[in-house]
Scaffold this motif. Sequence first.
Motif, PDB file in Angstrom:
ATOM      1  N   VAL A  55       0.842  -1.197   0.000  1.00 33.25           N
ATOM      2  CA  VAL A  55       0.000   0.000   0.000  1.00 33.25           C
ATOM      3  C   VAL A  55       0.880   1.252   0.000  1.00 33.25           C
ATOM      4  CG1 VAL A  55      -1.788   1.294   1.212  1.00 33.25           C
ATOM      5  CG2 VAL A  55      -1.834  -1.205   1.237  1.00 33.25           C
ATOM      6  N   GLN A  56       0.627   2.135  -0.971  1.00 38.35           N
ATOM      7  CA  GLN A  56       1.298   3.434  -1.000  1.00 38.35           C
ATOM      8  C   GLN A  56       0.370   4.461  -0.366  1.00 38.35           C
ATOM      9  OE1 GLN A  56       1.416   6.168  -4.520  1.00 38.35           O
ATOM     10  NE2 GLN A  56       3.575   5.568  -4.575  1.00 38.35           N
ATOM     11  N   ARG A  57       0.862   5.134   0.665  1.00 32.14           N
ATOM     12  CA  ARG A  57       0.070   6.124   1.403  1.00 32.14           C
ATOM     13  C   ARG A  57       0.651   7.512   1.172  1.00 32.14           C
ATOM     14  NH1 ARG A  57       0.978   1.574   4.424  1.00 32.14           N
ATOM     15  NH2 ARG A  57      -0.866   0.511   5.295  1.00 32.14           N
ATOM     16  N   SER A  58      -0.232   8.477   0.931  1.00 29.33           N
ATOM     17  CA  SER A  58       0.248   9.842   0.690  1.00 29.33           C
ATOM     18  C   SER A  58      -0.794  10.859   1.110  1.00 29.33           C
ATOM     19  CB  SER A  58       0.598  10.041  -0.794  1.00 29.33           C
ATOM     20  OG  SER A  58      -0.555   9.880  -1.614  1.00 29.33           O
ATOM     21  N   LEU A  59      -0.335  12.069   1.383  1.00 30.70           N
ATOM     22  CA  LEU A  59      -1.168  13.240   1.608  1.00 30.70           C
ATOM     23  C   LEU A  59      -0.871  14.208   0.473  1.00 30.70           C
ATOM     24  CD1 LEU A  59      -0.441  13.625   5.422  1.00 30.70           C
ATOM     25  CD2 LEU A  59      -2.528  12.692   4.405  1.00 30.70           C
ATOM     26  N   GLN A  60      -1.928  14.694  -0.194  1.00 30.52           N
ATOM     27  CA  GLN A  60      -1.735  15.491  -1.394  1.00 30.52           C
ATOM     28  C   GLN A  60      -2.581  16.759  -1.320  1.00 30.52           C
ATOM     29  OE1 GLN A  60      -1.980  13.198  -5.024  1.00 30.52           O
ATOM     30  NE2 GLN A  60      -1.320  11.299  -4.019  1.00 30.52           N
ATOM     31  N   VAL A  61      -1.975  17.887  -1.690  1.00 27.43           N
ATOM     32  CA  VAL A  61      -2.633  19.188  -1.617  1.00 27.43           C
ATOM     33  C   VAL A  61      -2.648  19.825  -3.002  1.00 27.43           C
ATOM     34  CG1 VAL A  61      -2.574  21.490  -0.585  1.00 27.43           C
ATOM     35  CG2 VAL A  61      -1.935  19.488   0.783  1.00 27.43           C
ATOM     36  N   PHE A  62      -3.771  20.473  -3.324  1.00 32.13           N
ATOM     37  CA  PHE A  62      -3.972  21.053  -4.652  1.00 32.13           C
ATOM     38  C   PHE A  62      -4.478  22.487  -4.524  1.00 32.13           C
ATOM     39  CE2 PHE A  62      -4.428  16.520  -4.762  1.00 32.13           C
ATOM     40  CZ  PHE A  62      -3.714  16.132  -5.888  1.00 32.13           C
ATOM     41  N   ASP A  63      -4.277  23.268  -5.581  1.00 35.33           N
ATOM     42  CA  ASP A  63      -4.733  24.654  -5.582  1.00 35.33           C
ATOM     43  C   ASP A  63      -6.158  24.753  -6.117  1.00 35.33           C
ATOM     44  OD1 ASP A  63      -4.540  24.424  -8.352  1.00 35.33           O
ATOM     45  OD2 ASP A  63      -2.733  25.654  -8.514  1.00 35.33           O
ATOM     46  N   ALA A  64      -6.644  25.975  -6.299  1.00 36.41           N
ATOM     47  CA  ALA A  64      -8.029  26.174  -6.716  1.00 36.41           C
ATOM     48  C   ALA A  64      -8.303  25.601  -8.101  1.00 36.41           C
ATOM     49  CB  ALA A  64      -8.364  27.666  -6.698  1.00 36.41           C
ATOM     50  N   ALA A  65      -7.267  25.496  -8.936  1.00 37.13           N
ATOM     51  CA  ALA A  65      -7.432  24.909 -10.270  1.00 37.13           C
ATOM     52  C   ALA A  65      -7.338  23.392 -10.245  1.00 37.13           C
ATOM     53  CB  ALA A  65      -6.384  25.476 -11.219  1.00 37.13           C
ATOM     54  N   GLY A  66      -7.036  22.824  -9.078  1.00 36.03           N
ATOM     55  CA  GLY A  66      -6.908  21.375  -8.963  1.00 36.03           C
ATOM     56  C   GLY A  66      -5.532  20.852  -9.306  1.00 36.03           C
ATOM     57  N   ASP A  67      -4.543  21.748  -9.416  1.00 29.80           N
ATOM     58  CA  ASP A  67      -3.170  21.341  -9.719  1.00 29.80           C
ATOM     59  C   ASP A  67      -2.401  21.099  -8.424  1.00 29.80           C
ATOM     60  OD1 ASP A  67      -3.579  21.539 -12.465  1.00 29.80           O
ATOM     61  OD2 ASP A  67      -3.074  23.672 -12.485  1.00 29.80           O
TER      62      ASP A  67
END
Length: 357
Positions: A128-140
């Motif tokens: 299992v690969q676990r991650s936390l991911q954050v994006f801007d208002a454009a979804g990038d």
Amino acid sequence: MDLKMTVLSSLRPEDIRAAKRDMPKKRNRDLAQSLGISEAQLLAAHLGEGVTAIAPNPDGLMPAVSELGEVMALTRNESAVHERVGTYGEYRSGPHASMVLGKDIDLRIFAKHWVHGYAVEVETDQGVQRSLQVFDAAGDAVHKIFLRDTSEIDKWDAVRRRLEITDSPVSLEVSPRNPIEGAKVNPEKRDLLLQEWGRMTDTHQFMRLTAKLGINRLGAYRMVDGTPWVRRLDPLAVDGLLQATSAAEQDVILFVGNPGNIQIHWGGLHTVKPMGPWLNVLDERFNLHLRGDHIAEVYAVEKPTKRGAALSLEAFDKDGMLIAQVFGQRHPKTNDLSNWIDIIGDLPNPAQTEAAS
């Protein structure tokens, strides 16, 4: 109507999930691009299927991440990916910019761009690969954090539950991307720019100076190219810099960022391996992947500081976006930068490259 929103309206979450099942090996960023949606929209469609919406604000996220121990931090833009292994140390919140300060992971965070967040669990051949991911208002993507075998995996569930939000939609609306700002010049202010440039005592004063004159970074470099402060280089100089820095065992300070986050590597660039269009550094705790074919303008830039001149190489794409910025790291005891100065001084300008060919 924005094209992305038009495409989104015709793609149901189940359509997006089906596309992911059909192409399980394809990277999320590439799959989203092929579908005409953002990466955040792709993840939103998978809520409840290994994806959990989380609060993206760094004031809550960064202290939580520090509990996970050693992880891999990833920050990218369209032309460069910066990956650093380490732990998230001291976090300092600020009204405009926040910071993560540490030996391994060093970030400058602009929280207004941290708009969407997800905890992601993916089954891979390695587990299992676990991650936390954050994006801007454009979804990038703004910033991603990947757990490793050496992470505090037993704390993952508690961190994920603490950050979880329950009202995030599976059909995510995003804003149009902000266009890249091209070079802003003001020839009438050139003399004033040179005068104020020579009075700087800290590199951070540069952005305030350009704002005051109504120009920007690239515009300033174009305006004073050929002076003692700025020398335009050939785009091939970036590869030359990586190779020469590795050969000389010169430590650097290497910045890669996007509007929401800047990630900084302190140390050497040991294993340099170009592969096709990519210029790569493949070290044990630091990886850089940079598209050499995206580099349109490169400058050697000198700025005065109280510790002496700060000399950098800065690479831009065809639209004027800053791809990466590299400074030499001073010797901790002698404050010496002579090796770095020699490396930059040997890099070719466009006319030299043309003459050699």
